[in-house]
Motif scaffolding. Structure first.
Motif, PDB file in Angstrom:
ATOM      1  N   GLY A  34      26.380   3.713   7.855  1.00  0.00           N
ATOM      2  CA  GLY A  34      26.443   3.579   6.406  1.00  0.00           C
ATOM      3  C   GLY A  34      27.389   2.473   5.999  1.00  0.00           C
ATOM      4  N   ARG A  35      27.016   1.744   4.981  1.00  0.00           N
ATOM      5  CA  ARG A  35      27.819   0.599   4.594  1.00  0.00           C
ATOM      6  C   ARG A  35      28.885   0.924   3.559  1.00  0.00           C
ATOM      7  N   PHE A  36      28.611   1.798   2.604  1.00  0.00           N
ATOM      8  CA  PHE A  36      29.560   2.053   1.521  1.00  0.00           C
ATOM      9  C   PHE A  36      29.816   3.545   1.312  1.00  0.00           C
ATOM     10  N   PRO A  37      30.218   4.280   2.339  1.00  0.00           N
ATOM     11  CA  PRO A  37      30.385   5.717   2.126  1.00  0.00           C
ATOM     12  C   PRO A  37      31.753   6.136   1.600  1.00  0.00           C
ATOM     13  N   ILE A  38      32.691   5.225   1.400  1.00  0.00           N
ATOM     14  CA  ILE A  38      34.049   5.613   1.044  1.00  0.00           C
ATOM     15  C   ILE A  38      34.217   5.561  -0.469  1.00  0.00           C
ATOM     16  N   VAL A  39      34.617   6.703  -1.054  1.00  0.00           N
ATOM     17  CA  VAL A  39      34.804   6.744  -2.502  1.00  0.00           C
ATOM     18  C   VAL A  39      36.260   6.927  -2.896  1.00  0.00           C
ATOM     19  N   GLY A  40      37.105   7.297  -1.945  1.00  0.00           N
ATOM     20  CA  GLY A  40      38.518   7.472  -2.249  1.00  0.00           C
ATOM     21  C   GLY A  40      39.343   7.521  -0.977  1.00  0.00           C
ATOM     22  N   MET A  41      40.636   7.190  -1.127  1.00  0.00           N
ATOM     23  CA  MET A  41      41.529   7.175   0.027  1.00  0.00           C
ATOM     24  C   MET A  41      42.942   7.420  -0.467  1.00  0.00           C
ATOM     25  N   ASP A  42      43.749   8.108   0.360  1.00  0.00           N
ATOM     26  CA  ASP A  42      45.161   8.303   0.073  1.00  0.00           C
ATOM     27  C   ASP A  42      45.909   8.141   1.391  1.00  0.00           C
ATOM     28  N   VAL A  43      47.046   7.467   1.332  1.00  0.00           N
ATOM     29  CA  VAL A  43      47.851   7.224   2.525  1.00  0.00           C
ATOM     30  C   VAL A  43      49.164   7.971   2.383  1.00  0.00           C
ATOM     31  N   THR A  44      49.482   8.787   3.381  1.00  0.00           N
ATOM     32  CA  THR A  44      50.753   9.485   3.458  1.00  0.00           C
ATOM     33  C   THR A  44      51.449   9.019   4.730  1.00  0.00           C
ATOM     34  N   PRO A  45      52.714   9.341   4.930  1.00  0.00           N
ATOM     35  CA  PRO A  45      53.377   8.901   6.167  1.00  0.00           C
ATOM     36  C   PRO A  45      52.690   9.398   7.439  1.00  0.00           C
TER      37      PRO A  45
END
Length: 153
Positions: free
Chosen positions: A124-135
Protein backbone atom coordinates in the motif's frame (compact mmCIF):
# COMPACT_ATOMS: atom_id res chain seq x y z
CA UNK A 1 0.86 26.34 17.13
CA UNK A 2 -2.45 26.10 15.38
CA UNK A 3 -2.98 25.49 11.67
CA UNK A 4 -5.76 27.44 10.02
CA UNK A 5 -6.89 28.02 6.49
CA UNK A 6 -6.02 31.51 5.34
CA UNK A 7 -9.59 32.46 4.32
CA UNK A 8 -8.80 35.55 2.20
CA UNK A 9 -6.46 33.53 -0.03
CA UNK A 10 -8.53 31.56 -2.58
CA UNK A 11 -5.62 29.34 -3.67
CA UNK A 12 -5.81 27.01 -0.64
CA UNK A 13 -2.78 28.30 1.23
CA UNK A 14 -2.39 27.94 4.98
CA UNK A 15 -0.70 29.86 7.76
CA UNK A 16 0.73 28.82 11.12
CA UNK A 17 -0.70 30.86 13.94
CA UNK A 18 1.02 31.31 17.31
CA UNK A 19 -1.32 31.99 20.21
CA UNK A 20 -0.18 33.33 23.59
CA UNK A 21 -2.01 30.95 25.92
CA UNK A 22 -1.96 33.40 28.83
CA UNK A 23 -3.83 36.10 26.87
CA UNK A 24 -5.44 33.90 24.19
CA UNK A 25 -4.27 36.42 21.58
CA UNK A 26 -2.65 35.72 18.23
CA UNK A 27 0.95 36.92 18.47
CA UNK A 28 2.36 35.73 15.13
CA UNK A 29 1.29 34.21 11.83
CA UNK A 30 3.38 32.70 9.07
CA UNK A 31 2.19 31.62 5.62
CA UNK A 32 3.55 28.14 4.90
CA UNK A 33 2.30 27.57 1.38
CA UNK A 34 0.25 24.50 0.65
CA UNK A 35 -0.13 22.74 3.99
CA UNK A 36 1.18 19.24 4.25
CA UNK A 37 2.24 18.62 7.82
CA UNK A 38 3.74 20.31 10.87
CA UNK A 39 5.73 18.70 13.70
CA UNK A 40 7.01 20.39 16.85
CA UNK A 41 10.01 19.53 19.02
CA UNK A 42 11.32 21.41 22.06
CA UNK A 43 13.54 23.66 19.96
CA UNK A 44 11.95 23.80 16.51
CA UNK A 45 8.80 23.54 14.49
CA UNK A 46 9.22 21.52 11.30
CA UNK A 47 6.91 22.16 8.36
CA UNK A 48 6.62 20.28 5.10
CA UNK A 49 5.74 22.98 2.65
CA UNK A 50 5.80 23.77 -1.01
CA UNK A 51 3.72 24.46 -4.06
CA UNK A 52 3.31 20.78 -4.84
CA UNK A 53 2.35 17.65 -2.94
CA UNK A 54 5.40 15.88 -4.38
CA UNK A 55 8.64 16.20 -2.42
CA UNK A 56 8.12 19.41 -0.45
CA UNK A 57 11.18 20.72 1.37
CA UNK A 58 11.14 20.72 5.16
CA UNK A 59 11.62 24.10 6.78
CA UNK A 60 12.54 24.85 10.38
CA UNK A 61 10.61 27.51 12.27
CA UNK A 62 11.74 29.05 15.55
CA UNK A 63 9.04 28.37 18.18
CA UNK A 64 9.45 31.77 19.80
CA UNK A 65 9.04 33.79 16.63
CA UNK A 66 7.49 31.45 14.03
CA UNK A 67 10.24 32.62 11.63
CA UNK A 68 12.05 30.37 9.18
CA UNK A 69 15.51 29.42 10.46
CA UNK A 70 18.27 28.40 8.05
CA UNK A 71 17.84 26.81 4.66
CA UNK A 72 15.10 24.32 3.77
CA UNK A 73 16.06 20.66 3.96
CA UNK A 74 15.25 18.70 0.79
CA UNK A 75 12.63 16.05 1.42
CA UNK A 76 13.93 12.47 1.34
CA UNK A 77 13.29 10.74 -2.01
CA UNK A 78 10.98 8.27 -0.25
CA UNK A 79 8.78 10.95 1.39
CA UNK A 80 5.39 11.29 -0.28
CA UNK A 81 4.08 14.27 1.65
CA UNK A 82 1.80 14.29 4.62
CA UNK A 83 2.50 12.89 8.05
CA UNK A 84 5.69 14.03 9.85
CA UNK A 85 6.56 14.02 13.55
CA UNK A 86 9.61 15.23 15.46
CA UNK A 87 11.22 12.99 18.05
CA UNK A 88 14.31 11.12 19.14
CA UNK A 89 16.55 13.78 17.61
CA UNK A 90 15.10 13.63 14.11
CA UNK A 91 12.06 13.77 11.89
CA UNK A 92 9.85 10.71 11.42
CA UNK A 93 7.96 10.67 8.13
CA UNK A 94 5.61 8.51 6.11
CA UNK A 95 6.98 7.39 2.79
CA UNK A 96 7.11 4.78 0.09
CA UNK A 97 9.90 2.31 -0.64
CA UNK A 98 10.93 3.10 -4.24
CA UNK A 99 11.58 -0.57 -5.07
CA UNK A 100 8.62 -2.37 -3.48
CA UNK A 101 6.14 0.58 -3.36
CA UNK A 102 5.39 -0.54 0.23
CA UNK A 103 4.62 2.10 2.83
CA UNK A 104 7.49 2.94 5.18
CA UNK A 105 8.13 5.04 8.26
CA UNK A 106 11.52 6.72 7.94
CA UNK A 107 13.76 8.65 10.33
CA UNK A 108 15.52 11.70 8.88
CA UNK A 109 18.60 13.15 10.58
CA UNK A 110 17.99 16.91 10.25
CA UNK A 111 21.71 17.68 10.56
CA UNK A 112 22.82 15.48 7.65
CA UNK A 113 19.59 15.45 5.64
CA UNK A 114 19.96 11.67 5.36
CA UNK A 115 17.40 8.98 6.10
CA UNK A 116 19.17 6.92 8.75
CA UNK A 117 16.51 4.23 9.30
CA UNK A 118 13.20 3.04 7.93
CA UNK A 119 10.58 0.42 8.76
CA UNK A 120 8.61 -1.34 6.02
CA UNK A 121 4.89 -1.33 6.85
CA UNK A 122 3.82 -3.58 3.99
CA UNK A 123 1.72 -3.23 0.87
CA UNK A 124 0.00 0.00 0.00
CA UNK A 125 1.23 3.43 -0.86
CA UNK A 126 -0.66 5.77 1.49
CA UNK A 127 -1.92 3.81 4.50
CA UNK A 128 -0.67 6.18 7.22
CA UNK A 129 -3.20 8.63 8.63
CA UNK A 130 -1.53 9.58 11.91
CA UNK A 131 1.66 9.21 13.92
CA UNK A 132 2.92 10.08 17.40
CA UNK A 133 6.50 9.83 18.65
CA UNK A 134 7.31 9.17 22.29
CA UNK A 135 10.74 8.45 23.82
CA UNK A 136 10.07 4.70 23.76
CA UNK A 137 7.87 4.20 20.69
CA UNK A 138 6.63 5.54 17.40
CA UNK A 139 2.89 4.94 17.09
CA UNK A 140 1.40 4.74 13.60
CA UNK A 141 -2.29 4.65 12.71
CA UNK A 142 -3.08 3.18 9.31
CA UNK A 143 -6.18 3.89 7.24
CA UNK A 144 -7.45 0.35 7.93
CA UNK A 145 -7.70 1.27 11.64
CA UNK A 146 -4.68 -0.73 12.75
CA UNK A 147 -2.23 0.72 15.27
CA UNK A 148 1.45 -0.14 14.89
CA UNK A 149 4.11 0.34 17.55
CA UNK A 150 7.68 0.85 16.31
CA UNK A 151 10.76 0.70 18.55
CA UNK A 152 12.66 3.92 17.69
CA UNK A 153 16.04 2.37 18.43
Amino acid sequence: VHQQRDRPEPTGYFVLTKVDLSTEEVVATLPIGEWLSVAASDDAIWAARGGSLAKPPLVVLAPGTARVVGEPIPAPPTYFGGVIEAGNGGIWFAGTDPDTRNAIIGWLDPFTGEVEASVDLGKGRFPIVGMDVTPGAVWVIRNDGSLIQIDPT
